[in-house]
Scaffold this motif. Sequence first.
Motif, PDB file in Angstrom:
ATOM      1  N   ILE A   1     -21.805  11.952   2.774  1.00  0.00           N
ATOM      2  CA  ILE A   1     -21.395  10.549   2.865  1.00  0.00           C
ATOM      3  C   ILE A   1     -22.382   9.686   2.088  1.00  0.00           C
ATOM      4  N   ASP A   2     -21.857   8.760   1.319  1.00  0.00           N
ATOM      5  CA  ASP A   2     -22.650   7.721   0.657  1.00  0.00           C
ATOM      6  C   ASP A   2     -22.393   6.439   1.444  1.00  0.00           C
ATOM      7  N   ARG A   3     -23.229   6.178   2.435  1.00  0.00           N
ATOM      8  CA  ARG A   3     -23.012   5.026   3.319  1.00  0.00           C
ATOM      9  C   ARG A   3     -23.171   3.699   2.586  1.00  0.00           C
ATOM     10  N   GLU A   4     -24.106   3.646   1.643  1.00  0.00           N
ATOM     11  CA  GLU A   4     -24.359   2.403   0.907  1.00  0.00           C
ATOM     12  C   GLU A   4     -23.104   1.905   0.204  1.00  0.00           C
ATOM     13  N   ASN A   5     -22.308   2.857  -0.309  1.00  0.00           N
ATOM     14  CA  ASN A   5     -21.087   2.497  -1.031  1.00  0.00           C
ATOM     15  C   ASN A   5     -19.814   2.784  -0.229  1.00  0.00           C
ATOM     16  N   SER A   6     -19.973   3.178   1.032  1.00  0.00           N
ATOM     17  CA  SER A   6     -18.844   3.489   1.927  1.00  0.00           C
ATOM     18  C   SER A   6     -17.902   4.522   1.314  1.00  0.00           C
TER      19      SER A   6
ATOM     20  N   ARG B   1     -12.654   6.742  -0.748  1.00  0.00           N
ATOM     21  CA  ARG B   1     -12.881   5.823   0.364  1.00  0.00           C
ATOM     22  C   ARG B   1     -12.291   6.355   1.653  1.00  0.00           C
ATOM     23  N   SER B   2     -11.458   7.377   1.551  1.00  0.00           N
ATOM     24  CA  SER B   2     -10.848   8.000   2.724  1.00  0.00           C
ATOM     25  C   SER B   2     -10.668   9.484   2.443  1.00  0.00           C
TER      26      SER B   2
ATOM     27  N   GLU C   1     -14.818  11.306   7.082  1.00  0.00           N
ATOM     28  CA  GLU C   1     -14.249   9.966   7.203  1.00  0.00           C
ATOM     29  C   GLU C   1     -14.537   9.376   8.580  1.00  0.00           C
TER      30      GLU C   1
ATOM     31  N   LEU D   1     -18.107   8.395   8.766  1.00  0.00           N
ATOM     32  CA  LEU D   1     -18.339   7.188   7.969  1.00  0.00           C
ATOM     33  C   LEU D   1     -17.900   5.946   8.756  1.00  0.00           C
ATOM     34  N   ILE D   2     -16.729   6.016   9.362  1.00  0.00           N
ATOM     35  CA  ILE D   2     -16.206   4.883  10.130  1.00  0.00           C
ATOM     36  C   ILE D   2     -17.066   4.604  11.366  1.00  0.00           C
TER      37      ILE D   2
ATOM     38  N   GLY E   1     -20.161   5.525  11.896  1.00  0.00           N
ATOM     39  CA  GLY E   1     -21.591   5.397  11.633  1.00  0.00           C
ATOM     40  C   GLY E   1     -22.402   6.539  12.222  1.00  0.00           C
TER      41      GLY E   1
END
Length: 127
Positions: free
Chosen positions: A32-37, A80-81, A115, A118-119, A121
């Motif tokens: 996951i790239d959290r900075e760029n979601s 993104r998903s 995903e 990511l959602i 956290g």
Amino acid sequence: MNDLAKNIKKLDNKLSKRPIALDPGGYFIIYIDRENSLICTKYFTNIINEKGLAVDPETGEVIAARGQKNRTEETLFTGRSAKELCVKVIEENPNCAITMLDHAAYLGREFMRAEIALIQGTEYIQD
């Protein structure tokens, strides 16, 4: 965690320990790239040797399932998903290297897990 969730987790943990055949088309590292979601996956080539182990096509060395080995990916995919990433990796990729249906199903499951992490956290660790 309720009983249903506990039972599903127990079943998933058991199934994660089953032997699997590796895809001769290559493998994917998901993160996951959290900075760029974004959900990201790096695609790497491999060869499956006579023992059923993945080896680096350039060096012939066995690729360990755990640990760090500096290899350069062939392709980086981002989405993104989970659905967007599946479309990019499988449907829009004319050079899709996935040669086994169970590998495609595995990637779909892992993209969904990423995903959700990511959602929510939460931490994502590829199975």
